[in-house]
Design a protein around this motif. Structure first.
Motif, PDB file in Angstrom:
ATOM      1  N   PRO A 102       0.827  -1.215   0.000  1.00 31.37           N
ATOM      2  CA  PRO A 102       0.000   0.000   0.000  1.00 31.37           C
ATOM      3  C   PRO A 102       0.857   1.259   0.000  1.00 31.37           C
ATOM      4  N   GLU A 103       0.437   2.250  -0.789  1.00 32.09           N
ATOM      5  CA  GLU A 103       1.160   3.519  -0.799  1.00 32.09           C
ATOM      6  C   GLU A 103       0.937   4.276   0.502  1.00 32.09           C
ATOM      7  N   GLN A 104      -0.261   4.142   1.038  1.00 31.11           N
ATOM      8  CA  GLN A 104      -0.583   4.771   2.320  1.00 31.11           C
ATOM      9  C   GLN A 104      -1.364   3.776   3.161  1.00 31.11           C
ATOM     10  N   LEU A 105      -1.167   3.855   4.465  1.00 30.78           N
ATOM     11  CA  LEU A 105      -1.873   2.972   5.393  1.00 30.78           C
ATOM     12  C   LEU A 105      -2.837   3.801   6.234  1.00 30.78           C
ATOM     13  N   SER A 106      -4.026   3.261   6.431  1.00 31.47           N
ATOM     14  CA  SER A 106      -4.927   3.888   7.388  1.00 31.47           C
ATOM     15  C   SER A 106      -4.378   3.660   8.795  1.00 31.47           C
ATOM     16  N   ASP A 107      -4.865   4.400   9.757  1.00 29.80           N
ATOM     17  CA  ASP A 107      -4.414   4.202  11.143  1.00 29.80           C
ATOM     18  C   ASP A 107      -4.693   2.776  11.614  1.00 29.80           C
ATOM     19  N   ARG A 110      -2.261   0.406  10.058  1.00 24.65           N
ATOM     20  CA  ARG A 110      -0.938   0.651  10.641  1.00 24.65           C
ATOM     21  C   ARG A 110      -0.820  -0.043  12.002  1.00 24.65           C
ATOM     22  N   PRO A 171       9.825   2.588   7.004  1.00 16.00           N
ATOM     23  CA  PRO A 171       8.766   2.159   6.078  1.00 16.00           C
ATOM     24  C   PRO A 171       9.286   1.498   4.808  1.00 16.00           C
ATOM     25  N   THR A 180       2.914  -5.107   6.264  1.00 11.20           N
ATOM     26  CA  THR A 180       1.749  -4.371   5.754  1.00 11.20           C
ATOM     27  C   THR A 180       0.924  -5.226   4.798  1.00 11.20           C
TER      28      THR A 180
END
Length: 225
Positions: A102-107, A110, A171, A180
């Motif tokens: 994933p390029e970004q993780l939700s809280d 995470r 990361p 992740t």
């Protein structure tokens, strides 16, 4: 008979024949079946109903095909087009490889990835998934906080939590990226762990007196339900 009379008689006979022929032709046309009104209507495109998804629609008796309406996708097709759906694989290792990082993780993800990373980053993928699925099972059980972060930050549950926070990680590290991916697989439930349904685990080096049903040991953890 004089020449004038013969000419007049011939003209009269010709007129009578012509009149008879026209009368007969008219009677024959009228005796044929008329073109049915519904056949005439079939040749005229019907007006498109408001909100219709059809491009063109014709009457049911039309001699040419009727364009079909655009049908909604069935559930299977919709699912196959869902970008969030996990890939299909024949092994957990293949599934991890096929799952994009994933390029970004939700809280929430995470927190789930953090628990997998700090509890089992040195273990097999099956061991990491088992830890992740325990977090998922707790959050959905109604017996623990109803979020992954709530489960992870619950007091006296995970030794890596310090001051209601998860330690910083790199990361770009391979272990974090794998954690992740496994967190996403655990969240989707796209691969079940060998101890599916487990709600508790501890390190194999300790022997707490829990009085719970032991399920199995995976790598360095023993799991219970």
């Amino acid at each position: 008979m004089s020449k004038q009379l013969r000419i007049a008689s011939a003209l009269s006979i010709a007129a009578t024949l012509i009149t008879t022929l026209f009368s007969t032709a008219s009677s024959g046309a009228a005796a044929q079946d008329p073109v049915p009104s519904h056949r005439l209507e079939a040749m005229i495109p019907a007006k498109e109903a408001p909100g219709s998804s059809a491009i063109i629609s014709y009457s049911a008796d039309a001699a040419f095909p009727v364009d079909e309406r655009v049908l909604p996708q069935d559930e299977a097709t919709a699912a196959s087009l869902d970008d969030t759906a996990p890939p299909v694989a024949t092994s957990l290792a293949d599934l991890v490889d096929a799952t994009p990082a994933p390029e970004q993780l939700s809280d929430e993800l995470r927190c789930l990835a953090g628990a997998i990373y700090f509890e089992a980053k040195s273990e097999t993928m099956a061991g990491q998934l088992a830890v992740g699925r325990v977090i998922v099972a707790r959050a959905r059980s109604g017996r623990f906080p109803a979020s992954y972060c709530g489960v992870v930050y619950q007091p006296s549950q995970f030794s890596f939590v310090r001051g209601h926070s998860i330690p910083a990680v790199n990361p770009a590290s391979r272990d974090w990226i794998k954690a992740t991916k496994i967190a996403m697989i655990a969240d989707h439930g796209s691969w079940k762990s060998p101890v599916e349904g487990a709600m508790f685990f501890h390190a194999a080096r300790v022997s707490p007196s829990w009085g719970k049903v032991r399920m199995a040991r995976i790598d360095n953890h023993i799991f219970y339900r």
